[in-house]
Design a protein around this motif. Structure first.
Motif, short mmCIF file in Angstrom:
data_model
loop_
_atom_site.label_atom_id
_atom_site.label_comp_id
_atom_site.label_asym_id
_atom_site.label_seq_id
_atom_site.Cartn_x
_atom_site.Cartn_y
_atom_site.Cartn_z
N ASN A 158 -5.17 -2.29 -6.64
CA ASN A 158 -4.67 -3.53 -6.98
C ASN A 158 -4.74 -3.27 -8.53
O ASN A 158 -4.00 -4.21 -9.13
N SER A 159 -5.28 -2.38 -9.00
CA SER A 159 -5.21 -1.93 -10.48
C SER A 159 -4.01 -1.28 -10.85
O SER A 159 -3.68 -1.32 -12.18
N LEU A 160 -3.11 -0.66 -9.63
CA LEU A 160 -2.14 0.10 -9.95
C LEU A 160 -0.71 -1.13 -9.94
O LEU A 160 -0.78 -1.77 -9.39
N LYS A 161 0.26 -0.51 -10.68
CA LYS A 161 1.35 -1.34 -10.80
C LYS A 161 2.27 -1.09 -9.73
O LYS A 161 2.40 0.02 -9.20
N LEU B 30 1.76 7.56 -6.01
CA LEU B 30 0.68 8.65 -6.03
C LEU B 30 1.26 9.97 -5.89
O LEU B 30 0.91 11.00 -6.38
N LEU B 31 1.96 10.04 -4.61
CA LEU B 31 2.32 11.26 -4.03
C LEU B 31 3.47 12.02 -4.89
O LEU B 31 3.34 13.14 -5.17
N VAL C 38 0.83 -1.09 -0.16
CA VAL C 38 -0.17 0.14 -0.09
C VAL C 38 0.91 1.28 0.00
O VAL C 38 0.75 2.04 -0.70
N CYS C 39 1.77 1.18 0.86
CA CYS C 39 2.74 2.52 0.91
C CYS C 39 3.75 2.72 -0.33
O CYS C 39 3.68 3.95 -0.63
N SER C 40 4.07 1.51 -1.11
CA SER C 40 4.87 1.88 -2.25
C SER C 40 3.87 2.60 -3.00
O SER C 40 4.35 3.51 -3.88
N LYS C 41 2.71 2.19 -3.30
CA LYS C 41 1.87 2.67 -4.40
C LYS C 41 1.52 4.14 -3.91
O LYS C 41 1.20 5.11 -4.88
N LEU D 26 2.04 5.28 11.75
CA LEU D 26 2.80 4.03 11.19
C LEU D 26 2.84 4.43 9.37
O LEU D 26 3.93 4.17 8.99
N PHE D 27 1.75 4.90 8.90
CA PHE D 27 1.76 5.19 7.50
C PHE D 27 2.83 6.09 7.40
O PHE D 27 3.64 6.44 6.16
N GLN D 28 3.01 7.31 8.09
CA GLN D 28 3.83 8.56 7.82
C GLN D 28 5.23 7.81 7.85
O GLN D 28 5.94 8.28 7.14
N LYS D 29 5.51 7.14 8.90
CA LYS D 29 6.73 6.54 9.09
C LYS D 29 7.30 5.68 7.69
O LYS D 29 8.33 5.99 7.18
N VAL D 30 6.51 4.86 7.30
CA VAL D 30 6.75 3.93 6.17
C VAL D 30 6.68 4.70 4.90
O VAL D 30 7.72 4.63 4.04
N VAL D 31 5.79 5.68 4.52
CA VAL D 31 5.85 6.34 3.22
C VAL D 31 6.99 7.34 3.49
O VAL D 31 7.59 7.41 2.46
N LYS D 32 7.37 8.18 4.54
CA LYS D 32 8.29 8.90 4.61
C LYS D 32 9.82 8.27 3.94
O LYS D 32 10.48 9.02 3.30
N GLY D 33 9.97 7.06 4.53
CA GLY D 33 11.09 6.31 4.04
C GLY D 33 11.01 5.80 2.40
O GLY D 33 12.14 5.84 1.94
N MET D 34 10.03 6.14 1.83
CA MET D 34 10.21 5.81 0.31
C MET D 34 9.84 7.16 -0.62
O MET D 34 9.99 6.94 -1.72
N LEU D 35 10.11 8.14 0.26
CA LEU D 35 10.05 9.36 -0.66
C LEU D 35 11.43 10.14 -0.57
O LEU D 35 12.29 9.58 0.27
N PRO D 36 11.73 11.03 -1.58
CA PRO D 36 13.08 11.58 -1.36
C PRO D 36 13.52 12.37 -0.10
O PRO D 36 12.48 12.70 0.51
#
Length: 151
Positions: free
Chosen positions: A148-151, A40-41, A33-36, A105-115
């Motif tokens: 689920n429709s996104l890659k 999107l962000l 979820v967080c990678s997708k 939890l979502f803030q921590k995980v998504v923040k690690g996937m952004l620049p």
């Protein structure tokens, strides 16, 4: 031959079209979820993606407290934080973060996937996480996206 027709057009703050989207995290895997959501962000699903511009959408995550982790990751995975003082290294698990609030939890995980720069910090302001199915952004008329429709 006209060479001007081959120029790449970069998006800027004035030409970007930002939308509001709703993502339902119920029963989904946290990392997927967080990678997708990070894509999107960032705006990577748009044809006019420009790496140095905030061209992504505003993302609303609902049912964040119903996200899943496989195995014993709720208790065995460890996140670290440092206070800046000697002996100030603190550790916590995803279970601890979920108890404090589903958004942490979502803030921590998504923040690690952004620049890790000014752009990444400004992109985090476009993420809104809610534990239940209700959110306060109905005035923006967000559209619902099936992850689920996104890659």
């Amino acid at each position: 031959m006209d060479t001007l027709s081959y120029k790449t057009v970069s998006a800027n703050k004035a030409t970007v079209t930002k939308e509001w989207v709703v993502v339902d995290a119920a029963g989904q895997n946290l990392g997927r979820v967080c990678s997708k959501v990070a894509k999107l962000l960032r705006g990577k699903y748009k044809p006019n993606f420009t790496p140095h511009v905030d061209c992504g959408d505003n993302v609303i995550i609902i049912n964040a407290d119903q996200v899943e982790l496989t195995g014993k990751k709720w208790t065995d995975r460890v996140y670290l934080r440092f206070t800046g003082y000697p002996g100030g290294q603190r550790e916590f698990t995803p279970e601890d973060l979920l108890k404090k609030g589903a958004d942490r939890l979502f803030q921590k995980v998504v923040k690690g996937m952004l620049p890790k720069n000014r752009l990444g910090r400004s992109l985090m302001r476009n993420l809104h996480v809610y534990g239940g199915s209700e959110h306060k952004h109905e005035a923006q008329k967000p559209r619902v996206i099936d992850l689920n429709s996104l890659k």
